[in-house]
Design an enzyme around this catalytic site. Structure first.
Site, PDB file in Angstrom:
ATOM      1  CG  PHE A  51       0.670  29.303  16.102  1.00 18.19           C
ATOM      2  CD1 PHE A  51      -0.601  28.774  15.931  1.00 18.19           C
ATOM      3  CD2 PHE A  51       0.932  30.575  15.614  1.00 18.19           C
ATOM      4  CE1 PHE A  51      -1.593  29.487  15.285  1.00 18.19           C
ATOM      5  CE2 PHE A  51      -0.060  31.307  14.965  1.00 18.19           C
ATOM      6  CZ  PHE A  51      -1.332  30.764  14.797  1.00 18.19           C
ATOM      7  CD  GLU A  52       0.855  22.086  21.258  1.00 14.86           C
ATOM      8  OE1 GLU A  52      -0.288  22.376  20.857  1.00 14.86           O
ATOM      9  OE2 GLU A  52       1.154  20.979  21.721  1.00 14.86           O
TER      10      GLU A  52
END
Length: 254
Positions: A51-52
Site C-alpha cells: 500500500f502506498e
C-alpha cells in the site's frame, strides 16, 4: 448480466484471479482492495500486498477503506512510509501494480489528469497520485476500468501513467525497466492483454453474456483479435460467499 451477481462483483472476481501467489502487488483503493482480499482467501494466500502509505504484507482480514488506513498495516510484514514503498518499487521489488484511469489507449497509456485541453479542461481529474510511479516501476500493470468508447480511445488528452508509450522500445528509451509494462486490462466486458511484438492491446476473453462485437464497439481504436477468444467464467458460489459474508459484509463496495 444475471441477477446472481452484479458488475462490481464480477470485476472483483476477475481481478482476483489475475493475482499470482508468492508475488507482490501495489493495491489501490476500491476494487483492487477487494480483489486482493479475495485472492488471499482463495487463490494466493502468500500474496504480498503493498500500500502506498507504507503497509506491506497486511493480512487483509479486515477490508481497508483507503490506502493509508490502519487496516493496511494489520498483521503486516512491514510498517513503513511512502518514500520507502516507492523506493522498493523503484528498485524492482514489486511485481504487479493495479491502476485505474478515465482513458486508456492501445498501448496501455492511462489518463487520470484531465479531459479536454489541459489549460481549459472539460473535466479536471484527481491526477497521478501514485499512478505514474506504479506504472513506471512495477514489472506488470493491470488496469481495471469500465469499457466504453469514450474511455478506450486512440489518443489520450493527457498521459498520466506510461504504458508502452508509442510502441515497441519506447519504455526502454524513456529509461524504464526493460521487460516491464502493461499486462492486463480487466473491464466490465472483457479481459484484454498486449501483443508481445507490437505491444498493442488485444482481446483475450469476453465476460459472460458479452460478444466480441460488443467489445469491439466499445473500443475506439483497432483492437487485435486472436483466432480464438475465450469466455471468462462467472463468479463461483465460493467467491460470492467470501465477498459478501467475509470481505465486504457491510456492502461498502459491492
Amino acid at each position: 448480466m444475471t441477477e446472481r451477481y452484479n458488475g462490481t462483483e464480477l470485476l472483483i472476481c476477475l481481478s482476483a484471479r489475475v493475482m499470482e501467489d508468492r508475488s507482490s502487488a501495489f493495491i489501490g483503493t476500491g476494487v483492487p482492495m477487494l480483489a486482493a482480499a479475495l485472492a488471499k482467501r482463495l487463490y494466493a494466500p502468500e500474496l504480498v500486498s503493498v500500500f502506498e502509505f507504507g503497509g506491506i504484507g497486511s493480512s487483509l482480514k479486515y477490508l481497508p477503506r483507503g490506502v493509508g488506513e490502519s487496516k493496511t498495516f494489520y498483521r503486516a510484514l512491514v510498517a513503513t512510509g511512502i518514500c520507502d514503498v516507492m523506493e522498493t518499487a523503484a528498485r524492482g521489488f514489486v511485481t504487479y501494480g493495479f491502476l485505474g484511469g478515465a482513458q486508456i489507449d492501445m498501448y496501455g497509456n492511462l489518463n487520470s489528469t484531465v479531459i479536454g485541453d489541459y489549460e481549459h479542461p472539460k473535466v479536471r481529474l484527481p491526477g497521478s497520485g501514485g499512478g505514474n510511479d506504479v506504472g513506471s516501476f512495477c514489472w506488470r500493470t493491470i488496469a481495471i476500468m469500465r469499457h466504453e468508447p469514450q474511455r478506450f480511445i486512440p489518443k489520450l488528452d493527457f498521459v498520466t501513467t506510461p504504458g508502452y508509450l508509442s510502441g515497441p522500445g519506447a519504455r526502454e528509451a524513456a529509461g524504464l525497466f526493460p521487460g516491464s509494462g502493461p499486462y492486463r486490462v480487466v473491464t466490465n466486458l472483457a479481459t484484454l492483454g498486449y501483443d508481445e511484438e507490437s505491444k498493442r492491446m488485444q482481446l483475450i476473453a469476453v465476460n459472460p453474456g458479452v460478444t466480441v462485437e460488443e467489445v469491439v464497439a466499445a473500443t475506439s481504436f483497432p483492437l487485435l483479435l486472436p483466432a480464438k477468444v475465450e469466455e471468462n467464467a462467472p463468479p463461483t458460489d465460493e467467491e460470492l460467499r467470501a465477498l459478501r459474508e467475509e470481505i465486504d459484509p457491510e456492502h461498502l463496495y459491492i
